[in-house]
Write a protein that holds these residues in place. Structure first.
Motif, PDB file in Angstrom:
ATOM      1  N   UNK A  36       0.847  -1.221   0.193  1.00 20.44           N
ATOM      2  CA  UNK A  36       0.058  -0.103   0.169  1.00 20.44           C
ATOM      3  C   UNK A  36       0.952   1.185  -0.184  1.00 20.44           C
ATOM      4  N   UNK A  37       2.578   1.152  -0.495  1.00 18.26           N
ATOM      5  CA  UNK A  37       3.176   2.204  -0.119  1.00 18.26           C
ATOM      6  C   UNK A  37       3.780   2.943  -1.479  1.00 18.26           C
ATOM      7  N   UNK A  38       3.735   3.689  -1.946  1.00 16.66           N
ATOM      8  CA  UNK A  38       4.467   3.935  -2.849  1.00 16.66           C
ATOM      9  C   UNK A  38       5.701   3.541  -3.550  1.00 16.66           C
ATOM     10  N   UNK A  39       4.840   3.247  -4.819  1.00 13.15           N
ATOM     11  CA  UNK A  39       6.530   1.866  -5.215  1.00 13.15           C
ATOM     12  C   UNK A  39       6.819   2.154  -6.709  1.00 13.15           C
ATOM     13  N   UNK A  40       7.997   2.753  -6.737  1.00 15.13           N
ATOM     14  CA  UNK A  40       8.984   3.020  -8.077  1.00 15.13           C
ATOM     15  C   UNK A  40       9.826   2.560  -8.524  1.00 15.13           C
ATOM     16  N   UNK A  41       9.419   1.049  -9.801  1.00 11.08           N
ATOM     17  CA  UNK A  41       9.663   0.604 -10.270  1.00 11.08           C
ATOM     18  C   UNK A  41       9.529  -1.121  -9.290  1.00 11.08           C
ATOM     19  N   UNK A  42       8.637  -1.281  -9.155  1.00  9.64           N
ATOM     20  CA  UNK A  42       8.686  -2.578  -8.696  1.00  9.64           C
ATOM     21  C   UNK A  42       6.834  -2.998  -8.590  1.00  9.64           C
ATOM     22  N   UNK A  43       6.548  -4.445  -8.130  1.00  8.57           N
ATOM     23  CA  UNK A  43       4.584  -5.183  -8.614  1.00  8.57           C
ATOM     24  C   UNK A  43       4.622  -5.479  -6.889  1.00  8.57           C
ATOM     25  N   UNK A  44       3.035  -5.387  -7.090  1.00  8.32           N
ATOM     26  CA  UNK A  44       2.843  -6.506  -5.868  1.00  8.32           C
ATOM     27  C   UNK A  44       2.402  -7.784  -6.556  1.00  8.32           C
ATOM     28  N   UNK A  45       2.853  -8.408  -5.422  1.00  5.59           N
ATOM     29  CA  UNK A  45       2.621  -9.898  -5.907  1.00  5.59           C
ATOM     30  C   UNK A  45       1.944 -10.811  -4.464  1.00  5.59           C
ATOM     31  N   UNK A  46       1.407 -11.762  -4.724  1.00  7.44           N
ATOM     32  CA  UNK A  46       1.554 -12.742  -3.396  1.00  7.44           C
ATOM     33  C   UNK A  46       1.293 -14.151  -3.388  1.00  7.44           C
ATOM     34  N   UNK A  47       2.809 -14.403  -4.444  1.00  8.70           N
ATOM     35  CA  UNK A  47       2.863 -16.056  -4.585  1.00  8.70           C
ATOM     36  C   UNK A  47       4.112 -16.563  -4.259  1.00  8.70           C
ATOM     37  N   UNK A  48       4.600 -16.111  -3.407  1.00  8.48           N
ATOM     38  CA  UNK A  48       5.104 -17.104  -2.129  1.00  8.48           C
ATOM     39  C   UNK A  48       4.115 -16.610  -0.400  1.00  8.48           C
ATOM     40  N   UNK A  49       4.457 -17.751  -0.150  1.00 11.89           N
ATOM     41  CA  UNK A  49       3.531 -17.529   1.078  1.00 11.89           C
ATOM     42  C   UNK A  49       4.290 -16.976   2.036  1.00 11.89           C
ATOM     43  N   UNK A  51       3.968 -13.653   4.046  1.00 15.54           N
ATOM     44  CA  UNK A  51       3.664 -12.175   3.504  1.00 15.54           C
ATOM     45  C   UNK A  51       2.477 -11.846   4.628  1.00 15.54           C
ATOM     46  N   UNK A  52       2.511 -10.936   5.060  1.00 18.93           N
ATOM     47  CA  UNK A  52       1.669 -10.433   6.219  1.00 18.93           C
ATOM     48  C   UNK A  52       0.660  -9.275   4.991  1.00 18.93           C
ATOM     49  N   UNK A  53      -0.774  -9.061   5.506  1.00 12.43           N
ATOM     50  CA  UNK A  53      -0.936  -8.136   5.078  1.00 12.43           C
ATOM     51  C   UNK A  53      -1.879  -8.319   3.657  1.00 12.43           C
ATOM     52  N   UNK A  54      -1.570  -8.330   2.652  1.00  9.75           N
ATOM     53  CA  UNK A  54      -2.801  -8.990   1.041  1.00  9.75           C
ATOM     54  C   UNK A  54      -1.339  -9.363  -0.088  1.00  9.75           C
ATOM     55  N   UNK A  55      -0.254  -8.608   0.395  1.00 11.33           N
ATOM     56  CA  UNK A  55       0.905  -8.927  -0.669  1.00 11.33           C
ATOM     57  C   UNK A  55       2.077  -8.340   0.427  1.00 11.33           C
ATOM     58  N   UNK A  56       3.138  -8.364  -1.067  1.00 13.37           N
ATOM     59  CA  UNK A  56       4.349  -7.837  -0.646  1.00 13.37           C
ATOM     60  C   UNK A  56       4.675  -7.203  -2.336  1.00 13.37           C
ATOM     61  N   UNK A  57       5.869  -5.962  -2.769  1.00 13.59           N
ATOM     62  CA  UNK A  57       6.239  -5.845  -3.444  1.00 13.59           C
ATOM     63  C   UNK A  57       7.484  -6.779  -4.118  1.00 13.59           C
ATOM     64  N   UNK A  58       8.268  -6.938  -4.604  1.00 14.56           N
ATOM     65  CA  UNK A  58       8.740  -7.958  -5.775  1.00 14.56           C
ATOM     66  C   UNK A  58       9.383  -6.421  -6.200  1.00 14.56           C
ATOM     67  N   UNK A  59      10.783  -5.743  -6.055  1.00 11.12           N
ATOM     68  CA  UNK A  59      11.486  -4.834  -6.753  1.00 11.12           C
ATOM     69  C   UNK A  59      12.039  -5.336  -7.739  1.00 11.12           C
ATOM     70  N   UNK A  60      12.160  -4.387  -9.390  1.00 11.63           N
ATOM     71  CA  UNK A  60      12.198  -4.440 -10.450  1.00 11.63           C
ATOM     72  C   UNK A  60      14.292  -4.627  -9.791  1.00 11.63           C
ATOM     73  N   UNK A  61      14.542  -5.550 -11.042  1.00 10.63           N
ATOM     74  CA  UNK A  61      16.800  -5.973 -10.731  1.00 10.63           C
ATOM     75  C   UNK A  61      17.235  -4.603 -11.161  1.00 10.63           C
ATOM     76  N   UNK A  62      16.735  -3.910 -10.516  1.00 16.01           N
ATOM     77  CA  UNK A  62      18.227  -2.893 -11.155  1.00 16.01           C
ATOM     78  C   UNK A  62      17.889  -1.681 -10.145  1.00 16.01           C
TER      79      UNK A  62
END
Length: 673
Positions: A36-49, A51-62
């Protein structure tokens, strides 16, 4: 509907792998979810068990990918910023941590955690200004940052709770949404937000009233209450409750009937059921696998779309046919599928037999405790504060009322009881109770002659109360000391705080002092509990505990001294270092457990929302098999206790409570064979 109930972790400090030493005193904290934060060059995912809340941020590789949190501080000063992350690679993924634009930790290491499902915590101490702040975590290498789950900010110095919110009211009610409004709270520093609960489950968080609740079930009654939270994470007592009923769903086509199920892998306690999918114009949200003879739900499969196969718990030596129904997003049920072919499960031992009625006419019977000689039991009623003597033949006599008890309008009131292990009615007349009082929850002692209760002495105070999450079970262990379950009182930071009596299993003497040999030299025996309920010891003297989860998983735990059982970081299994995972979990719809009893090293666990009796076969420190009995037959089950000197249990229903259907409650006896 999926309830969103945030999880959190241990105190805001760097965890030591494998350590069960006492952490530093936990301050109140506030959690900020990365998704729910401000994300720059990343995506919200939930494919790895895990996590808390509704998901996590997968940072872009850069280099330069970042997550920025808007953080409120109660007062200026240095505070702990704890980042929960997973890094499933062997490469470090360092990040710059900046507060209000100033880097406070340059290229802070976020090393590999071994797997993307293994979550760890990194803590940075940083100065915050009073009021609004920004905290940014920025990747400094081409590999980007780790998977970032959450930022926890610990409060410093402020322990005053906001005042309770005023009476909520509902308006603009639709079939799947309503607007909730309430008079605001006040706080010495300032209210940071409000949490909205349906009974004991958190539905949403709001910054201020009014708030539009969406995603609700149509034609459904919601009992809603509101809790205020300040910037230091202190949580108020509950608002008054409001009851709101959503409208029926608009006319719609229900799902088509699923295809005829097939059954394979038939064992004594489970079978695999597979069926053809339903279709629906708005989408299928769940499948219910039901006993064709009784329509009792054996398993619920959810997802988007839900799977069309399930491992279904079944009773031993029982003949079944099953059918499947689909449920759509408007909560409409399909016609049932054609039933499966008949199948019979294998026989097994330690199975509850058809019960007989012992005594009826109860008003929320909460706990059962047998006199040491096994000639009768005492039973508490939560909301009337009465105590009854019940003989094996079913004679029921009120023997007294516990004084100073108050209801919370939810889960508090007169709860657990236990006889002194040396009670004889003459030289030892002590019976112990746990109940809610004006200042919080208490353990108290009364005298009982065998016919009447008298006297009253406080044994232990200082246990916070709230509308929900009060714990309440008390049992003398084989060592002669009293074990007490306490809920977190809806203050998540209580559970990991070793200076708090809440969110714990306590071990005390008959006078309320810390029992000798306790792991921290205090009353605390284990911690990190949300709302622990049942307590029982197996033949080897191991302590087992049932625990109400939040929205995802209920737990059965093997309790060891000094261990942290994870709440609020973990709900169910999360494989987090320094925390102990449960031995078995269930969805909250299957269980919502209360009391447990052990017969022949098999646990029998009463389920409230699950409306069944779970049978859990133990193999040393592990669970070997699980199934259930009486699915839906007797409604919400709460108390369960072994009959002294017999392979049998008593168990009681609580359909008369605020979650039940109002039907009469009965205590029943079942032989285990």
């Amino acid at each position: 509907m999926v309830f969103s109930r945030s999880r959190a972790g241990v105190v805001a400090c760097l965890l030591v792998l494998g350590s069960v030493a006492a952490p530093a005193t936990a301050a109140a904290f506030t959690d900020y979810q990365a998704e729910t934060a401000t994300i720059s060059q990343g995506v919200v995912e939930s494919n790895h068990a895990g996590f808390t809340g509704s998901g996590f941020v997968n940072y872009d590789n850069l280099i330069g990918s970042s997550v920025e949190f808007a953080v409120s501080a109660a007062a200026a000063g240095t505070q702990s910023l704890t980042f929960r992350f997973a890094n499933g690679t062997s490469a470090d993924r360092p990040m710059d941590i900046a507060v209000n634009g100033t880097v406070v930790a340059a290229a802070r290491s976020f090393p590999g955690t071994g797997a993307w499902t293994t979550w760890q915590e990194i803590t940075v101490e940083a100065p915050l200004q009073a009021g609004g702040n920004t905290v940014r975590a920025t990747a400094t290498t081409a590999g980007g940052g780790p998977n970032l789950d959450r930022l926890r900010v610990s409060g410093q110095g402020d322990t005053e709770k906001p005042t309770p919110p005023g009476q909520p009211a509902c308006s603009q009610i639709a079939h799947d949404a309503l607007t909730l409004d309430w008079p605001v709270s006040t706080d010495n520093i300032g209210v940071a937000g409000y949490d909205i609960y349906f009974l004991g489950q958190q539905l949403a968080s709001a910054t201020a009233p009014p708030y539009r609740l969406s995603g609700l079930n149509p034609d459904f009654t919601y009992q809603l209450s509101v809790f205020a939270r300040d910037a230091s994470g202190n949580v108020s007592l509950s608002s008054p409750e409001v009851i709101c009923h959503t409208l029926p769903a608009p006319a719609d086509d229900p799902p088509t009937a699923p295809g005829r199920p097939s059954v394979s892998g038939i064992g004594a306690t489970s079978a695999t059921v597979t069926w053809a999918a339903s279709t629906d114009d708005n989408g299928v949200r769940a499948y219910l696998v039901r006993d064709d003879a009784t329509s009792a739900v054996l398993a619920t499969v959810t997802g988007d779309p839900p799977a069309t196969t399930a491992s279904v718990p079944v009773e031993c030596a029982h003949t079944y046919r099953v059918h499947v129904v689909a449920r759509d997003t408007a909560n409409q049920l399909s016609p049932p599928s054609p039933p499966s072919a008949s199948f019979t499960t294998a026989a097994c031992g330690s199975v509850p037999q058809s019960p007989t009625s012992v005594a009826g006419g109860w008003d929320v019977p909460w706990d059962i405790s047998w006199a040491p000689d096994g000639s009768y039991a005492l039973v508490t009623e939560r909301d009337t504060f009465k105590v009854f003597k019940v003989t094996p033949s079913g004679t029921k006599t009120q023997v007294g009322t516990v004084p100073d008890v108050q209801t919370t309008g939810g889960e508090g009131g007169l709860m657990g009881l236990d006889f002194s292990p040396t009670w004889n009615g003459t030289t030892d007349q002590d019976v112990f109770f746990m109940h809610t009082a004006s200042e919080g929850n208490r353990v108290a002692r009364m005298r009982f002659t065998g016919t009447a209760l008298s006297g009253y002495a406080i044994v232990l105070q200082g246990i916070d109360k709230n509308r929900y999450h009060n714990g309440g079970r008390i049992r003398f262990g084989p060592d002669g000391y009293l074990y007490v379950t306490t809920g977190d009182a809806q203050q998540k930071s209580n559970a990991p705080d070793l200076d708090s009596l809440n969110g714990k299993i306590l071990r005390i003497t008959r006078t309320g002092a810390a029992a000798p040999g306790n792991p921290f030299g205090t009353r605390v025996y284990s911690y990190g509990h949300r709302n622990p309920q049942g307590l029982a010891w197996d033949s080897a003297g191991r302590l087992w505990e049932s625990e109400l989860g939040d929205s995802a998983r209920d737990e059965l735990n093997l309790i060891l001294p000094g261990r942290n059982y994870g709440w609020p970081t973990c709900e169910g299994t999360c494989d987090t270092s320094g925390m102990t995972d449960p031995k078995r979990t269930w969805t909250v719809a299957e269980a919502s457990p209360s009391g447990i009893a052990i017969v022949n090293n098999t646990i029998f666990m009463a389920a409230l929302r699950g409306k069944r009796l779970w049978r859990i076969v133990l193999n040393g420190e592990n669970v070997s098999s699980v199934n259930s009995s009486f699915n839906g037959t007797y409604g919400r089950l709460r108390a369960v206790e072994k009959v002294p000197g017999a392979a049998a249990i008593w168990f009681g229903s609580t359909n008369s409570d605020n979650n039940g259907d109002g039907s009469a409650d009965v205590i029943r006896r079942s032989t285990i064979q």
